[in-house]
Design an enzyme around this catalytic site. Structure first.
Site, PDB file in Angstrom:
ATOM      1  N   GLU A 132       0.838  -1.211   0.000  1.00  4.85           N
ATOM      2  CA  GLU A 132       0.000   0.000   0.000  1.00  4.85           C
ATOM      3  C   GLU A 132       0.869   1.257   0.000  1.00  4.85           C
ATOM      4  O   GLU A 132       0.533   2.242  -0.648  1.00  4.85           O
ATOM      5  CB  GLU A 132      -0.941   0.000   1.212  1.00  4.85           C
ATOM      6  CG  GLU A 132      -2.009  -1.103   1.188  1.00  4.85           C
ATOM      7  CD  GLU A 132      -2.883  -1.107  -0.061  1.00  4.85           C
ATOM      8  OE1 GLU A 132      -3.000  -0.061  -0.728  1.00  4.85           O
ATOM      9  OE2 GLU A 132      -3.441  -2.173  -0.383  1.00  4.85           O
ATOM     10  N   HIS A 141       0.224  -1.846  -9.855  1.00  4.49           N
ATOM     11  CA  HIS A 141       0.477  -3.278  -9.678  1.00  4.49           C
ATOM     12  C   HIS A 141       1.535  -3.786 -10.657  1.00  4.49           C
ATOM     13  O   HIS A 141       1.626  -3.313 -11.782  1.00  4.49           O
ATOM     14  CB  HIS A 141      -0.825  -4.063  -9.835  1.00  4.49           C
ATOM     15  CG  HIS A 141      -1.737  -3.878  -8.661  1.00  4.49           C
ATOM     16  ND1 HIS A 141      -3.107  -3.973  -8.742  1.00  4.49           N
ATOM     17  CD2 HIS A 141      -1.459  -3.575  -7.366  1.00  4.49           C
ATOM     18  CE1 HIS A 141      -3.631  -3.754  -7.555  1.00  4.49           C
ATOM     19  NE2 HIS A 141      -2.658  -3.499  -6.698  1.00  4.49           N
ATOM     20  N   CYS A 142       2.279  -4.768 -10.181  1.00  4.84           N
ATOM     21  CA  CYS A 142       3.415  -5.270 -10.954  1.00  4.84           C
ATOM     22  C   CYS A 142       3.095  -6.678 -11.458  1.00  4.84           C
ATOM     23  O   CYS A 142       2.550  -7.497 -10.707  1.00  4.84           O
ATOM     24  CB  CYS A 142       4.647  -5.294 -10.045  1.00  4.84           C
ATOM     25  SG  CYS A 142       6.091  -6.001 -10.831  1.00  4.84           S
ATOM     26  N   CYS A 147       7.090  -9.927  -6.756  1.00  2.00           N
ATOM     27  CA  CYS A 147       7.252  -8.540  -6.302  1.00  2.00           C
ATOM     28  C   CYS A 147       6.133  -8.192  -5.319  1.00  2.00           C
ATOM     29  O   CYS A 147       4.985  -8.590  -5.515  1.00  2.00           O
ATOM     30  CB  CYS A 147       7.226  -7.605  -7.514  1.00  2.00           C
ATOM     31  SG  CYS A 147       7.250  -5.853  -7.072  1.00  2.00           S
ATOM     32  N   CYS A 169      10.300  -2.043 -10.177  1.00  2.00           N
ATOM     33  CA  CYS A 169       9.585  -1.131  -9.273  1.00  2.00           C
ATOM     34  C   CYS A 169      10.564  -0.206  -8.544  1.00  2.00           C
ATOM     35  O   CYS A 169      10.259   0.974  -8.322  1.00  2.00           O
ATOM     36  CB  CYS A 169       8.739  -1.933  -8.273  1.00  2.00           C
ATOM     37  SG  CYS A 169       7.262  -2.653  -9.050  1.00  2.00           S
TER      38      CYS A 169
END
Lengths: 182, 448
Positions: A132, A141-142, A147, A169
């Site tokens: 978060e 989102h990945c 991840c 990221c």
């Protein structure tokens, strides 16, 4: 100096692993982390027919308590959270904003009828908190399922992913000026 | 890759906000609408990959909105949001083509899976459309038949210019196959994976040509009920083939010049400038230099388009190609008509060779098609061909040698006399030995 991340334990919630959570967040983000206790008015966020709390309203209340510019505040609660349309959420955040909230309610093994396991609970809590906060730092989102920014819609997915950001990221965080994150 | 676009249509603000936040975190570009009318307006302005549509809304109901969405964008995946009470209506929505429906509140995992599957379907649909366009485009590239030196030079020029991004002017009489040349240039260029869009400027009135090329906004003129993309916009990434450029009016010449210089334009009735990256290939049967001299064609446009010029020779200047072309068309129409291929008889071959072909390859193709339709038997005979030497503008090609004419005449006389050499010698006014010598020299046989 890098503005800190505040972990705000809401309305008297005081789990024994607060420091472990703070260490996990600190390690993932490489930022100073401070633990605080915060009381906010949750009555308006409560939906009697669902017996759940409206995550967006809690988040809105939290954002009024951001201690300093550039800081992020993460509310931690044991209450079950929802947003309209969805049956529940593990947490919610203000994308590229100042705050986020996570619920421990569905991260606890006992919610699923399994034996209590505080170690597993805090491990999940770290992942959801870092997830978060990643949104609050502007990440979406990945696709990499290892991840921490991978979307998790059930608790087994939370267990599957790691507690750190993948290289892509981390790079995105650096591009966004959050170079201390790793 | 740009973010996938999702449109959330729900009259409840909290639902719109929640879903908006949810999908923003997923990396979508999210737009919301509070009712059907607003949703349709947004859909009209641009496509969406996924539409999340509430069934129960004031004003236009979800089913009606869904029907309109299908009209605007058949590829959009519509996911119905509904309460338990209206599952029957949701089923009706599915019959009308909705991707799926979910009942509120929905489990996050269900919604996540649904959207993932919808995106997969959307991608497959898009891929399918691209592949169909590609197949259709490839099918349109007919082989160019031509072994003559003049056509070999044309092929060399196509290869040379295809590698560049230069504007090309293809010149040649009507029916010489200028569009085929344009398609060959496109097919060999780096733009070949994008469309080639053809417009015949000579066959469309100016007012329509403007709309055809530049497109128009909804309400731009009477009858413009919907926004329409123009050919220039559709050719983005690929090639715009503008046939009969010599027939374009002065006003259109100015508009074209501007687009060629800036690659930017606005749709009719619109304000927004649109960029299109296209390569222009144009064609004309007219003498552009004369048109420039007489002032009917802008000199600046002429220099802009005349970067590379390909001259397609008329069929009468490449007589070596007539029979290969004829055989190609015989095979083509035999396949199309489900008939066996037919040979071309010597008299028909002679007629094809002697005819002047004012309509060029197009006329030859029409002649063969007609012969394949009306003719019977194993061969195409001269009488099957709609060619009349005395009326069809046919003249003896001046470049033919005396030997070729002599060989042809001997062959024809022998054929008419059933191969009787003595009679043929009498008709030809030479003795039998001389005739035999000539037959040997020209390779003519009695049974030719």
């Amino acid at each position: 100096m890098t503005p800190p991340v505040y972990l705000a334990f809401l309305n008297g919630y005081a789990p024994p692993w607060q420091d472990v959570l703070a260490d996990g967040v600190r390690e993932a983000l490489s930022r100073p982390v401070r633990t605080v206790r915060l009381g906010i008015d949750l009555a308006a966020a409560y939906a009697r027919e669902r017996e759940q709390y409206h995550a967006t309203l809690i988040l809105a209340a939290l954002l009024r308590h951001v201690p300093e510019p550039g800081a992020r505040i993460l509310g931690v609660t044991a209450f079950d959270l929802y947003i309209p349309v969805l049956t529940f959420v593990f947490g919610q955040s203000q994308l590229d904003g100042s705050g986020a909230v996570v619920s421990i309610h569905r991260l606890r093994p006992e919610y699923y009828g399994l034996p209590r396991d505080e170690g597993l609970t805090v491990e999940r809590a770290i992942k959801e908190a870092v997830h978060e906060l990643g949104h609050a730092f502007g990440l979406v989102h990945c696709p990499d399922y290892t991840c921490v920014m991978h979307a998790s819609t059930y608790v087994e997915e939370v267990d599957l992913k790691g507690s750190g950001y993948c290289d892509a990221c981390v790079e995105e965080l650096q591009v966004r000026g959050h170079a201390s994150a790793r | 890759m740009s973010a996938r676009k999702i449109l959330i249509v729900d009259d409840e603000l909290s639902v719109r906000q929640s879903l908006r936040e949810w999908f923003l975190e997923d990396g979508f570009a999210v737009t919301t609408a509070e009712d059907g009318a607003a949703a349709l307006q947004l859909m009209d302005d641009g496509p969406y990959d996924i539409v999340l549509l509430d069934l129960k809304m004031p004003g236009m109901d979800g089913i009606t909105v869904q029907k309109r969405i299908r009209e605007l964008d058949k590829g959009a995946c519509v996911i119905i949001l509904t309460a338990f009470a209206s599952v029957e209506t949701a089923v009706e929505a599915l019959k009308l083509g909705a991707f799926d429906y979910v009942t509120k509140p929905v489990d996050p995992d269900d919604l996540s899976n649904l959207v993932r599957n919808a995106l997969r379907q959307r991608e497959l649909t898009e891929e399918n459309v691209r592949l169909k366009e590609k197949v259709s485009e490839l099918a349109q590239v007919s082989p160019i038949v031509g072994d003559s030196p003049k056509m070999q030079r044309v092929f060399d020029m196509i290869r040379t210019v295809a590698e560049t991004d230069s504007t090309v002017v293809i010149r040649g009489e009507s029916g010489t196959g200028k569009e085929l040349i344009a398609r060959a240039v496109h097919a060999q260029s780096k733009r070949r994976f994008f469309p080639i869009v053809a417009v015949n400027a000579g066959s469309i009135p100016e007012s329509l040509l403007e709309s055809e090329l530049f497109g128009h906004e909804k309400g731009a003129f009477t009858g413009a009920q919907y926004r329409r993309k123009g050919k220039i916009e559709l050719a983005h990434g690929g090639t715009l083939f503008l046939d009969e450029i010599g027939d374009v009016t002065p006003k259109m010449q100015i508009d074209l010049l501007r687009v060629l210089e800036t690659k930017r334009f606005t749709r009719l009735g619109g304000n927004q400038e649109i960029t299109s990256d296209f390569r222009l290939v144009c064609a004309t049967h007219k003498n552009l230099e004369q048109l420039v001299e007489t002032g009917t064609f802008r000199e600046d446009l002429y220099y802009r388009i005349n970067v590379f010029s390909i001259e397609v020779p008329p069929l009468r200047e490449r007589t070596d190609d007539i029979m290969p072309l004829a055989r190609f068309f015989v095979a083509k129409y035999a396949r199309a008509m489900g008939k066996p291929e037919r040979a071309v008889s010597p008299d028909a071959e002679r007629l094809l060779g002697e005819y002047r072909w004012p309509g060029n390859v197009r006329e030859l193709e029409n002649a063969i098609e007609r012969a394949m339709v009306i003719g019977s038997g194993e061969t195409i005979r001269a009488e099957d061909l709609p060619l009349h030497l005395e009326n069809g503008g046919a003249v003896e090609p001046v470049e033919r040698s005396l030997a070729a004419v002599e060989k042809e005449h001997i062959t024809r006389v022998l054929e008419e006399l059933g191969g009787n050499v003595s009679q043929a010698a009498k008709v030809l006014g030479i003795d039998r030995a001389t005739l035999y010598n000539k037959m040997k020299r020209y390779g003519v046989r009695r049974d030719t």
